[in-house]
Design an enzyme around this catalytic site. Structure first.
Site, PDB file in Angstrom:
ATOM      1  N   ASP A   1      -3.755   0.230 -10.310  1.00  0.00           N
ATOM      2  CA  ASP A   1      -2.740   0.517  -9.731  1.00  0.00           C
ATOM      3  C   ASP A   1      -2.176  -0.648  -9.708  1.00  0.00           C
ATOM      4  O   ASP A   1      -2.697  -2.289  -9.368  1.00  0.00           O
ATOM      5  CB  ASP A   1      -3.960   0.082  -8.319  1.00  0.00           C
ATOM      6  CG  ASP A   1      -3.303   0.761  -7.012  1.00  0.00           C
ATOM      7  OD1 ASP A   1      -1.828   0.400  -7.078  1.00  0.00           O
ATOM      8  OD2 ASP A   1      -3.796   1.514  -6.679  1.00  0.00           O
TER       9      ASP A   1
ATOM     10  N   ASP B   1       2.116   0.889  -6.850  1.00  0.00           N
ATOM     11  CA  ASP B   1       2.225   1.556  -5.303  1.00  0.00           C
ATOM     12  C   ASP B   1       3.970   1.290  -4.058  1.00  0.00           C
ATOM     13  O   ASP B   1       4.891   0.455  -5.091  1.00  0.00           O
ATOM     14  CB  ASP B   1       1.751   0.016  -4.756  1.00  0.00           C
ATOM     15  CG  ASP B   1       0.942  -0.472  -3.193  1.00  0.00           C
ATOM     16  OD1 ASP B   1       0.479   0.642  -3.106  1.00  0.00           O
ATOM     17  OD2 ASP B   1       1.366  -0.704  -2.466  1.00  0.00           O
TER      18      ASP B   1
ATOM     19  N   GLU C   1       3.491   6.043  -6.135  1.00  0.00           N
ATOM     20  CA  GLU C   1       3.342   5.784  -4.828  1.00  0.00           C
ATOM     21  C   GLU C   1       4.646   6.304  -3.790  1.00  0.00           C
ATOM     22  O   GLU C   1       5.063   5.212  -3.444  1.00  0.00           O
ATOM     23  CB  GLU C   1       2.449   5.486  -4.194  1.00  0.00           C
ATOM     24  CG  GLU C   1       1.808   5.749  -2.949  1.00  0.00           C
ATOM     25  CD  GLU C   1       1.332   4.901  -2.017  1.00  0.00           C
ATOM     26  OE1 GLU C   1       0.846   5.137  -0.860  1.00  0.00           O
ATOM     27  OE2 GLU C   1       2.083   3.728  -2.056  1.00  0.00           O
TER      28      GLU C   1
ATOM     29  N   HIS D   1      -7.296   6.908  -0.069  1.00  0.00           N
ATOM     30  CA  HIS D   1      -8.391   6.080   0.422  1.00  0.00           C
ATOM     31  C   HIS D   1      -6.898   5.437   1.901  1.00  0.00           C
ATOM     32  O   HIS D   1      -7.723   4.544   2.519  1.00  0.00           O
ATOM     33  CB  HIS D   1      -8.221   5.012  -0.719  1.00  0.00           C
ATOM     34  CG  HIS D   1      -6.340   4.307  -0.701  1.00  0.00           C
ATOM     35  ND1 HIS D   1      -5.677   4.695  -1.541  1.00  0.00           N
ATOM     36  CD2 HIS D   1      -5.868   2.928  -0.403  1.00  0.00           C
ATOM     37  CE1 HIS D   1      -4.755   4.038  -1.795  1.00  0.00           C
ATOM     38  NE2 HIS D   1      -4.825   2.520  -0.941  1.00  0.00           N
ATOM     39  N   ASP D   2      -5.932   6.330   1.747  1.00  0.00           N
ATOM     40  CA  ASP D   2      -5.188   5.720   3.175  1.00  0.00           C
ATOM     41  C   ASP D   2      -4.954   6.765   3.889  1.00  0.00           C
ATOM     42  O   ASP D   2      -4.879   6.801   4.737  1.00  0.00           O
ATOM     43  CB  ASP D   2      -3.811   6.171   2.483  1.00  0.00           C
ATOM     44  CG  ASP D   2      -3.940   4.682   1.542  1.00  0.00           C
ATOM     45  OD1 ASP D   2      -4.629   3.719   1.947  1.00  0.00           O
ATOM     46  OD2 ASP D   2      -2.241   4.612   0.751  1.00  0.00           O
TER      47      ASP D   2
HETATM   48  O1  TEU Z   1       0.270   2.455   0.838  1.00  0.00           O
HETATM   49  C1  TEU Z   1       1.293   2.707   1.198  1.00  0.00           C
HETATM   50  C2  TEU Z   1       1.597   3.520   2.537  1.00  0.00           C
HETATM   51  O2  TEU Z   1       2.719   3.496   2.699  1.00  0.00           O
HETATM   52  C3  TEU Z   1       0.347   4.293   3.182  1.00  0.00           C
HETATM   53  O3  TEU Z   1      -0.023   3.859   4.512  1.00  0.00           O
HETATM   54  C4  TEU Z   1       1.872   5.718   3.749  1.00  0.00           C
HETATM   55  O4  TEU Z   1       2.728   4.594   4.538  1.00  0.00           O
HETATM   56  C5  TEU Z   1       0.342   6.033   4.325  1.00  0.00           C
HETATM   57  O5  TEU Z   1       0.129   6.301   4.254  1.00  0.00           O
HETATM   58  C6  TEU Z   1       1.538   7.866   4.996  1.00  0.00           C
HETATM   59  O6  TEU Z   1       1.071   8.380   6.220  1.00  0.00           O
HETATM   60  C7  TEU Z   1       0.151   1.524  -0.323  1.00  0.00           C
HETATM   61  C8  TEU Z   1      -1.874   1.729  -0.657  1.00  0.00           C
HETATM   62  O7  TEU Z   1      -2.393   3.296  -0.572  1.00  0.00           O
HETATM   63  C9  TEU Z   1      -2.261   1.350   0.531  1.00  0.00           C
HETATM   64  O8  TEU Z   1      -3.636   1.233   0.867  1.00  0.00           O
HETATM   65  C10 TEU Z   1      -1.379  -0.351   1.304  1.00  0.00           C
HETATM   66  O9  TEU Z   1      -2.202  -0.901   2.401  1.00  0.00           O
HETATM   67  C11 TEU Z   1      -0.476  -0.094   1.514  1.00  0.00           C
HETATM   68  O10 TEU Z   1       0.456   0.701   0.126  1.00  0.00           O
HETATM   69  C12 TEU Z   1       0.319  -1.770   0.704  1.00  0.00           C
HETATM   70  O11 TEU Z   1       0.525  -1.728  -0.574  1.00  0.00           O
END
Ligand code: TEU
Length: 529
Positions: A104, A206, A274, A336-337
């Site tokens: 990642d 990311d 992403e 994980h989000d």
């Molecule tokens: O996530 C990016 C991100 O923008 C998410 O929070 C997204 O906006 C949301 O899920 C959509 O509703 C990435 C990583 O996956 C996350 O764990 C990190 O916190 C973030 O970037 C910052 O690096």
């Protein structure tokens, strides 16, 4: 909606990606937090599941303000997770099982503890000052513009010592890098080389669409549809803070770098971006045949749309139509989000979601624990860890429930750790765990394994063309075809039986018992030949 006729399609097209969240996969040293040696111990499980590649959420040195997405050194391993030697061994073991490993890569921001930022904030004249985005206060005082952090509040943090603000799209501990500075780009591409040289098969990148901001940092437009009580991030549209043409150029440079490593080796290195964008803008991240960008810009459509056959049919059609002819599709239902798919849809429809994910055209990404059907998890207030929840509590933004430990068996802490895990387990872990589901033919785990092995044995599912079919309300129907051979997928997205006269041999049903001719049973998914 063409199929890929080449039988020698690369692994990132044919394969299935499995996301491992390292803090929660397997703890080997008894600190309640997963680690690389733990993942290594569980590699046989991953291989036997039938996936092809593992994507590891960040394992680099990090103060863990955002659980690894705040990187303090791009070229080392977080001691909590192990060492570079542990990583090399894990990579060898992954490869020994014929699997691929994706890291990642977090290019938009570093940790505020990264030596680059420590230098940058030390004075306005420090050579690294311009590695980050510093600005004075607005004329009337306050932040330089109206940009909002994804985690709520202004995207700017005031630095008392040097009397300027720095930009950070996420936490104050995650300052945004200035990718317009060639030295930043060189250092970051160097970090990618560091891991490619060690043999990784690519990266999940990311928030790739965030990495460059509009020149002059103009205010973002107000979002007329935002209402108080919703995610504060959406108060403005991220027009000027994301999806800049310059970010596409960098994405092409990252791809050129990955291609340099692929060329002539017979081993393709792949990049997944992403990116949260509407499909017509998402599709631009494939680049052009002459100047390709990422192999797979993540497609989060299934997580963002209502679970309804008509809605999903339209979504699939729009996605397929938006893809450039050279763009290979991909699908995601969990991460994980995002909320756990079984928490969102319930257990019965989570099985349908698994069948959908593994039979659509395009590379699926499967999130750890979804193969067990982990559903809602209650996180007691005192155990909340996620900074997103802590900053905007109680409005459903918490990500902890999706990050709880894997449950391996019914021993202490579900076999995850000898200690109390950093996040609680799901309540039904004593029965919802790998060992228990292993023995249950009808379990989510065995459904997932069967789907994965069917996918592997049927070229139509791996790389065949997709044709959406008309079906009665509630049923999503499509065909996957290759070389004149077609498989039919019927998914009942409702808890009621739907009359439908289908023909063919049943290869798989998500339900036990005989499939009923003339109908798709309540909550049933079918694959027919
Ligand atoms: O996530 C990016 C991100 O923008 C998410 O929070 C997204 O906006 C949301 O899920 C959509 O509703 C990435 C990583 O996956 C996350 O764990 C990190 O916190 C973030 O970037 C910052 O690096």
């Amino acid at each position: 909606m063409d199929g890929d006729s080449q039988q020698d399609a690369p692994w990132w097209k044919r394969g299935v990606i499995y996301q491992v969240y390292p803090r929660s996969f397997q703890d080997s040293d008894g600190d309640g937090i997963g680690d690389l040696a733990g993942i290594e111990q569980r590699l046989d499980y991953i291989a036997a599941l039938g996936v092809d590649a593992v994507w590891l959420s960040p394992v680099f040195p990090s103060p863990m303000a955002d659980f690894g997405y705040d990187v303090a050194d791009y070229c080392d391993i977080e001691p909590m997770f192990g060492s570079l030697a542990d990583f090399d061994r894990l990579l060898d073991q992954v490869h020994a099982r014929g699997l691929k490993l994706l890291l990642d890569f977090v290019p938009n921001h570093t940790s505020d503890q990264h030596p680059w930022f420590v230098e940058s904030r030390s004075s306005r004249t420090n050579p690294k000052r311009d590695w980050y985005i510093w600005r004075g206060a607005a004329p009337g005082g306050g932040p330089p513009n109206n940009w909002i952090s994804d985690f709520g509040g202004s995207a700017w943090t005031w630095d008392e010592a040097t009397e300027q603000y720095y930009l950070r799209a996420f936490l104050p501990q995650q300052p945004d890098l200035n990718w317009r500075n060639p030295a930043v780009k060189a250092a970051m591409l160097g970090a990618m080389r560091f891991w490619l040289d060690r043999g990784v098969d690519g990266f999940r990148i990311d928030v790739l669409w965030h990495i460059v901001k509009a020149e002059g940092l103009p205010d973002n437009p107000i979002n007329p549809r935002w209402k108080p009580g919703r995610n504060e991030r959406d108060r403005v549209l991220q027009t000027h803070s994301t999806d800049r043409p310059e970010a596409h150029l960098i994405s092409a440079e990252m791809r050129a770098l990955a291609d340099d490593y692929s060329r002539g080796t017979g081993r393709e290195r792949a990049l997944i971006g992403e990116i949260f964008l509407p499909y017509e803008r998402l599709a631009r991240w494939y680049g052009t045949p002459e100047r390709p960008q990422v192999h797979l810009p993540f497609n989060f459509g299934l997580m963002e749309h209502r679970w309804d056959a008509a809605v999903l049919r339209k979504l699939i059609a729009e996605y397929e139509a938006a893809l450039p002819p050279w763009g290979w599709p991909n699908w995601v239902v969990g991460s994980h989000d995002a909320p756990r798919i079984a928490a969102r849809l319930g257990e019965a429809q989570a099985r349908i979601a698994m069948m959908l994910l593994l039979t659509l055209r395009g590379t699926p990404t499967l999130y750890q624990g979804d193969e067990l059907g982990i559903g809602e998890v209650d996180i007691p207030p005192a155990r909340v860890q996620d900074p997103r929840e802590l900053r905007q509590p109680g409005i459903g933004l918490g990500r902890d429930p999706s990050r709880t430990p894997m449950a391996w068996d019914d021993s202490v802490s579900a076999g995850f750790s000898a200690a109390e895990p950093w996040l609680p387990l799901h309540a039904d872990w004593r029965t919802r765990n790998v060992a228990a589901q292993d023995h249950d033919a009808g379990s989510m785990l065995n459904l997932t394994r069967t789907l994965l092995s069917l996918r592997k044995s049927q070229a139509a599912l791996e790389i065949g063309a997709l044709r959406l079919l008309d079906a009665p309300p509630g049923v999503l129907a499509y065909e996957r075809c290759i070389d004149g051979r077609a498989l039919l997928v019927l998914l009942n997205l409702t808890p009621e039986a739907v009359t439908f006269s289908w023909e063919g041999t049943v290869l798989l049903s998500t339900l036990s018992g005989e499939a009923a001719p003339g109908m798709v049973r309540a909550d049933e998914g079918l694959i027919l030949e």
